[in-house]
Design an enzyme around this catalytic site. Structure first.
Site, PDB file in Angstrom:
ATOM      1  N   ASN A 147       0.832  -1.219   0.000  1.00  0.00           N
ATOM      2  CA  ASN A 147       0.000   0.000   0.000  1.00  0.00           C
ATOM      3  C   ASN A 147       0.859   1.259   0.000  1.00  0.00           C
ATOM      4  O   ASN A 147       0.520   2.249  -0.657  1.00  0.00           O
ATOM      5  CB  ASN A 147      -0.966  -0.008   1.187  1.00  0.00           C
ATOM      6  CG  ASN A 147      -2.177  -0.881   0.906  1.00  0.00           C
ATOM      7  OD1 ASN A 147      -3.079  -0.491   0.172  1.00  0.00           O
ATOM      8  ND2 ASN A 147      -2.173  -2.091   1.453  1.00  0.00           N
ATOM      9  N   ARG A 193       0.080  -1.757  15.001  1.00  0.00           N
ATOM     10  CA  ARG A 193       0.110  -1.302  16.395  1.00  0.00           C
ATOM     11  C   ARG A 193      -1.022  -0.304  16.600  1.00  0.00           C
ATOM     12  O   ARG A 193      -1.296   0.502  15.714  1.00  0.00           O
ATOM     13  CB  ARG A 193       1.466  -0.610  16.613  1.00  0.00           C
ATOM     14  CG  ARG A 193       1.908  -0.496  18.015  1.00  0.00           C
ATOM     15  CD  ARG A 193       3.337   0.011  18.075  1.00  0.00           C
ATOM     16  NE  ARG A 193       4.339  -0.985  17.727  1.00  0.00           N
ATOM     17  CZ  ARG A 193       4.633  -2.046  18.474  1.00  0.00           C
ATOM     18  NH1 ARG A 193       4.034  -2.240  19.616  1.00  0.00           N
ATOM     19  NH2 ARG A 193       5.554  -2.896  18.069  1.00  0.00           N
ATOM     20  N   LEU A 194      -1.663  -0.381  17.766  1.00  0.00           N
ATOM     21  CA  LEU A 194      -2.714   0.607  18.064  1.00  0.00           C
ATOM     22  C   LEU A 194      -2.064   1.971  18.285  1.00  0.00           C
ATOM     23  O   LEU A 194      -1.010   2.070  18.914  1.00  0.00           O
ATOM     24  CB  LEU A 194      -3.460   0.217  19.335  1.00  0.00           C
ATOM     25  CG  LEU A 194      -4.639  -0.753  19.216  1.00  0.00           C
ATOM     26  CD1 LEU A 194      -5.238  -0.994  20.606  1.00  0.00           C
ATOM     27  CD2 LEU A 194      -5.701  -0.233  18.270  1.00  0.00           C
ATOM     28  N   ILE A 195      -2.713   3.007  17.781  1.00  0.00           N
ATOM     29  CA  ILE A 195      -2.214   4.366  18.003  1.00  0.00           C
ATOM     30  C   ILE A 195      -2.667   4.819  19.392  1.00  0.00           C
ATOM     31  O   ILE A 195      -3.839   4.680  19.755  1.00  0.00           O
ATOM     32  CB  ILE A 195      -2.766   5.307  16.911  1.00  0.00           C
ATOM     33  CG1 ILE A 195      -2.324   4.845  15.515  1.00  0.00           C
ATOM     34  CG2 ILE A 195      -2.341   6.745  17.166  1.00  0.00           C
ATOM     35  CD1 ILE A 195      -0.855   4.921  15.219  1.00  0.00           C
ATOM     36  N   HIS A 230      -8.287  -1.250   6.171  1.00  0.00           N
ATOM     37  CA  HIS A 230      -8.475  -2.564   6.807  1.00  0.00           C
ATOM     38  C   HIS A 230      -9.130  -3.509   5.802  1.00  0.00           C
ATOM     39  O   HIS A 230     -10.093  -3.134   5.125  1.00  0.00           O
ATOM     40  CB  HIS A 230      -9.373  -2.393   8.049  1.00  0.00           C
ATOM     41  CG  HIS A 230      -9.538  -3.676   8.805  1.00  0.00           C
ATOM     42  ND1 HIS A 230      -8.561  -4.189   9.630  1.00  0.00           N
ATOM     43  CD2 HIS A 230     -10.558  -4.573   8.818  1.00  0.00           C
ATOM     44  CE1 HIS A 230      -8.979  -5.338  10.124  1.00  0.00           C
ATOM     45  NE2 HIS A 230     -10.183  -5.595   9.659  1.00  0.00           N
TER      46      HIS A 230
END
Ligand code: GRF
Length: 189
Positions: free
Chosen positions: A16, A93-95, A111
């Protein structure tokens, strides 16, 4: 007029990132790809950034005492490049609150499912396991949850009865590489 500056965040192969880079080169996406950020110093995306001469920086969470310290270091880098938008592209990773507050409504993610179905890891495998006949791609704003932010764009993909996971992944990626640059263009201008 100055072009908006984006930073792409990626942890993996970077297809991407590559699609975004190429859309900018072709003039289909009008922005300045200021920086690639990765949390995986051996990620394949780094080779792509080197080939394309995109500036990049790798930050490893384990080098910092807390996630807030890690994000503060990332934030300092983003500020030094005057980044306006954060584009997550396979960033695993979560922000956290540090970046969310600094870039409120300025972080977007892609997603590989039709959210809210199949959030989290291996969305393509989850869809396959569930036996659904339609899945797809979602682009959304990022909030503190896992793939829960406001939806910006979606495109469906039909799963044929003789399909397999690899084929589905290829179908999904083909759509991602088209839809993400187009949607980024709409959102940032
Ligand atoms: C994409 O399928 C994206 O939807 C998900 O992670 C994958 C990243 O692929 N968030 P790549 O590294 O861009 O090839």
């Amino acid at each position: 007029m100055t072009k908006p500056k984006i930073a792409v965040f990626a942890s993996g192969s970077g297809s991407n990132y590559q699609a975004i880079f190429e859309a900018i080169e072709k003039g289909e996406l009008i922005c300045d790809l200021a920086l690639l950020i990765t949390d995986q110093p051996s990620a394949k995306v780094i080779e792509k950034a080197q080939d394309n001469n995109t500036a990049y920086a790798a930050f490893q969470l384990s080098d910092y005492a807390t996630k807030a310290d890690f994000e503060s270091a990332v934030l300092e880098q983003l500020r030094s490049y005057k980044v306006d938008w954060i584009i997550l592209a396979g960033y695993m990773r979560l922000i956290g609150p540090t970046l969310l507050q600094a870039y409120e409504r300025k972080i977007i993610n892609i997603h590989p499912s039709l959210l809210p179905a199949f959030p989290g890891l291996d969305a393509i495998g989850q869809a396959f396991q569930a036996g659904v006949k339609v899945t797809g791609v979602t682009i959304h704003y990022v909030d503190e949850g896992m793939d829960t932010g406001k939806i910006i764009a979606q495109e469906p993909v039909r799963i044929s009865s003789n399909s397999n996971k690899q084929h589905l992944q290829e179908q999904i990626q083909r759509i991602e590489h088209q839809l993400y640059p187009e949607t980024i263009q709409q959102v940032i201008t």
